[in-house]
Design a protein around this motif. Sequence first.
Motif, PDB file in Angstrom:
ATOM      1  N   THR A 131      38.102  19.369 -24.947  1.00  0.00           N
ATOM      2  CA  THR A 131      38.327  18.364 -25.991  1.00  0.00           C
ATOM      3  C   THR A 131      38.257  16.967 -25.400  1.00  0.00           C
ATOM      4  O   THR A 131      38.637  16.756 -24.239  1.00  0.00           O
ATOM      5  N   LYS A 167      41.257  13.185 -30.370  1.00  0.00           N
ATOM      6  CA  LYS A 167      41.636  13.645 -31.704  1.00  0.00           C
ATOM      7  C   LYS A 167      40.743  13.023 -32.771  1.00  0.00           C
ATOM      8  O   LYS A 167      40.237  11.907 -32.609  1.00  0.00           O
ATOM      9  N   VAL A 206      48.274  15.138 -25.000  1.00  0.00           N
ATOM     10  CA  VAL A 206      47.589  16.430 -24.918  1.00  0.00           C
ATOM     11  C   VAL A 206      48.325  17.383 -23.988  1.00  0.00           C
ATOM     12  O   VAL A 206      48.428  18.579 -24.251  1.00  0.00           O
ATOM     13  N   VAL A 251      49.536  20.746 -25.733  1.00  0.00           N
ATOM     14  CA  VAL A 251      48.789  21.935 -25.334  1.00  0.00           C
ATOM     15  C   VAL A 251      49.623  22.864 -24.461  1.00  0.00           C
ATOM     16  O   VAL A 251      49.524  24.097 -24.573  1.00  0.00           O
ATOM     17  N   MET A 305      44.924  24.026 -31.913  1.00  0.00           N
ATOM     18  CA  MET A 305      44.270  22.759 -31.561  1.00  0.00           C
ATOM     19  C   MET A 305      43.540  22.167 -32.760  1.00  0.00           C
ATOM     20  O   MET A 305      43.505  20.947 -32.937  1.00  0.00           O
ATOM     21  N   TYR A 327      42.454  18.125 -32.805  1.00  0.00           N
ATOM     22  CA  TYR A 327      41.628  17.834 -31.628  1.00  0.00           C
ATOM     23  C   TYR A 327      40.142  18.053 -31.926  1.00  0.00           C
ATOM     24  O   TYR A 327      39.769  18.971 -32.657  1.00  0.00           O
TER      25      TYR A 327
END
Length: 249
Positions: free
Chosen positions: A138, A141, A163, A167, A198, A203
């Motif tokens: 990624t 966002k 993140v 995550v 996600m 994301y």
Amino acid sequence: MGRRHSIAAKKAAWDAWKSKAYAMISKLIQIAAKKWADPKMNPSLDLVLQKARYHSVPRDIVERAILKGSGQLEGEDLQEIFYEWYGPAGSALVIKTLTSNSNRTATNVKTTLNKFGGSLGQQWSVAWQFDEKWVIVTDGKIKKEIIKGNEVETVLPLNQDEVEMEVLELPVDDISIEEGVAVIFAQKVNFTEVSRAMDTLGYHIVESDLQFLPQNEISLSGEDLDQLHTLVDALENDEDVDKVWTNVK
């Protein structure tokens, strides 16, 4: 003149890569759709359709592939075949192919490998040196806005602290962040949960795929490294070869 030539060459290379990516994703969809044409009832198809979305594969290609795979349109009998080989200086290679003609593919792969110093490994003699994991990439966002009556999406730069916090709450094995890009590693059994979370968090996914990651990397140099690069390039140019993994740094 040189600049125009360089731009044209880069565009041609990109077009070729995109064309092969679309073809390979279409094959993956056909293989997955053999089990069931409805992604809600077929997790394997759902995962491949996510990959198709990440790569912006046109809808008509996706729909035609589902129809072919499920037998509603005439199509090839595709299968996924892996090859394990040793390359230059004892390097290890795992080669994933998607083919409707296993004899043709096996011949082409073996010919290429023999030409560039490869040697056939016994089943599992190479694969055990790799871990099979999902890798999700990624770069930030997604921000959605309505501009002049149209919904417009932009990607906000990745916030490293955010993140990591979000995550690492998910069932992931590891995360690596460098130059505004996060690479997340997860076990196969946890991929759907991580991927959907996600998406919910907003994301922007650049890539998501199953990868063979070497447990221990080796270093090559000089002619050995050049020969390996030539070998991998030749394999990846084969229309039936989807991925090539090595244990070389």
